[in-house]
Design a protein around this motif. Structure first.
Motif, short mmCIF file in Angstrom:
data_model
loop_
_atom_site.label_atom_id
_atom_site.label_comp_id
_atom_site.label_asym_id
_atom_site.label_seq_id
_atom_site.Cartn_x
_atom_site.Cartn_y
_atom_site.Cartn_z
N THR A 105 0.84 -1.20 0.00
CA THR A 105 0.00 0.00 0.00
C THR A 105 0.87 1.25 0.00
N LEU A 106 1.93 1.24 0.80
CA LEU A 106 2.84 2.39 0.83
C LEU A 106 3.56 2.57 -0.49
N GLN A 107 3.86 1.46 -1.19
CA GLN A 107 4.45 1.57 -2.53
C GLN A 107 3.49 2.29 -3.48
N GLY A 108 2.19 2.01 -3.34
CA GLY A 108 1.19 2.70 -4.14
C GLY A 108 1.13 4.19 -3.81
N VAL A 109 1.22 4.52 -2.52
CA VAL A 109 1.24 5.93 -2.11
C VAL A 109 2.48 6.62 -2.69
N LYS A 110 3.61 5.93 -2.66
CA LYS A 110 4.84 6.49 -3.23
C LYS A 110 4.65 6.80 -4.71
N ALA A 111 4.06 5.89 -5.46
CA ALA A 111 3.83 6.13 -6.90
C ALA A 111 2.91 7.33 -7.11
N THR A 112 1.90 7.46 -6.27
CA THR A 112 1.00 8.61 -6.37
C THR A 112 1.74 9.90 -6.07
N MET A 113 2.61 9.87 -5.06
CA MET A 113 3.41 11.06 -4.73
C MET A 113 4.33 11.44 -5.88
N TYR A 155 2.04 7.81 6.61
CA TYR A 155 2.00 6.49 7.21
C TYR A 155 0.56 6.10 7.50
N SER A 156 0.36 4.82 7.66
CA SER A 156 -0.97 4.27 7.93
C SER A 156 -1.43 4.67 9.32
N SER A 157 -2.72 4.87 9.47
CA SER A 157 -3.28 5.20 10.79
C SER A 157 -3.15 4.04 11.76
N ASP A 158 -2.81 2.85 11.26
CA ASP A 158 -2.67 1.66 12.11
C ASP A 158 -1.36 1.61 12.87
N VAL A 159 -0.40 2.46 12.51
CA VAL A 159 0.92 2.40 13.14
C VAL A 159 1.17 3.68 13.94
N LEU A 160 2.18 3.63 14.81
CA LEU A 160 2.54 4.79 15.62
C LEU A 160 3.16 5.88 14.74
N PRO A 161 2.98 7.14 15.11
CA PRO A 161 3.61 8.22 14.33
C PRO A 161 5.12 8.07 14.32
N PRO A 162 5.75 8.36 13.18
CA PRO A 162 7.21 8.22 13.10
C PRO A 162 7.92 9.32 13.89
N PHE A 198 -4.75 7.32 6.46
CA PHE A 198 -3.37 7.80 6.39
C PHE A 198 -3.20 9.10 7.17
N ASN A 199 -2.00 9.25 7.73
CA ASN A 199 -1.62 10.48 8.44
C ASN A 199 -0.38 11.06 7.78
N TYR A 200 -0.19 12.37 7.98
CA TYR A 200 0.97 13.09 7.46
C TYR A 200 1.73 13.66 8.65
N ASP A 201 3.05 13.63 8.60
CA ASP A 201 3.89 14.27 9.61
C ASP A 201 5.05 14.95 8.93
N GLU A 202 5.41 16.11 9.44
CA GLU A 202 6.59 16.81 8.96
C GLU A 202 7.75 16.50 9.89
N LEU A 203 8.83 16.03 9.32
CA LEU A 203 10.06 15.75 10.07
C LEU A 203 11.17 16.60 9.49
N GLY A 204 11.16 17.88 9.81
CA GLY A 204 12.13 18.81 9.22
C GLY A 204 11.78 19.08 7.77
N LEU A 261 -2.65 15.06 -2.81
CA LEU A 261 -3.03 13.65 -2.78
C LEU A 261 -4.47 13.48 -2.31
N SER A 262 -5.11 12.46 -2.82
CA SER A 262 -6.48 12.15 -2.41
C SER A 262 -6.48 10.92 -1.51
N LEU A 263 -5.76 11.00 -0.40
CA LEU A 263 -5.69 9.89 0.53
C LEU A 263 -6.77 10.06 1.60
N ASP A 264 -7.38 8.97 1.97
CA ASP A 264 -8.42 8.99 2.99
C ASP A 264 -7.79 9.34 4.33
N GLY A 265 -8.28 10.40 4.95
CA GLY A 265 -7.75 10.85 6.23
C GLY A 265 -7.93 9.85 7.36
#
Length: 153
Positions: free
Chosen positions: A40-48, A117-124, A105-111, A98-102
């Motif tokens: 699924t993340l590979q698909g998100v990467k291709a969309t990005m 990342y998926s909502s199923d995992v902890l924030p990076p 998926f979550n978004y985080d800025e790291l610098g 991107l048209s990702l379902d909120g």
């Protein structure tokens, strides 16, 4: 006496065989969830990558692909901040692109990195964390951004 049925030895042998098969097959099925999340993340990467290429082509048409801080107009909703012709690594711009379902998926800025990342995992906490796809802005005119997927475990 002619009785029909299995003896205790035969039942124990069958249970042992089923146990061995389960021990061999179970690990293969357990890891399928991580493989599915990584795919699924590979698909998100291709969309990005596609969205970034679209923004870069608009920047080339506008002629601002060599500027550190600029913007392009996108149909979906106004102006988008860019750096060297590619999208900035900020949550608002990537949510706009991107048209990702909120809920999924979550978004985080790291610098200067945006992590999705998926909502199923902890924030990076860093770009080395598993189960994320992240985008690194280009560092100079003529350079390209990076899109990296960290596999799920």
């Amino acid at each position: 006496m002619n009785s029909k049925g299995f003896t205790l030895i035969e039942l124990i042998v069958v249970i042992i065989i089923l146990g061995i098969l389960a021990a061999i097959a179970a690990p293969k099925f357990i890891n399928l969830n991580a493989d599915a999340q990584t795919a699924t993340l590979q698909g998100v990467k291709a969309t990005m990558q596609a969205a970034s290429a679209k923004v870069h082509s608009k920047s080339l048409v506008k002629g601002n692909q060599k500027e550190l801080n600029s913007h392009v107009n996108i149909e979906e909703g106004g102006e988008l901040a860019i750096t060297f012709g590619y999208p900035r690594a900020n949550t608002g711009d990537w949510q706009q692109l991107l048209s990702l379902d909120g809920a999924d998926f979550n978004y985080d800025e790291l610098g200067d990195v945006i992590a999705i990342y998926s909502s199923d995992v902890l924030p990076p906490t860093s770009s080395n964390d598993p189960c994320i796809v992240y985008y690194v802005e280009p560092v100079s005119a003529g350079s390209v951004p990076s899109f990296i997927v960290n596999a799920c475990i």
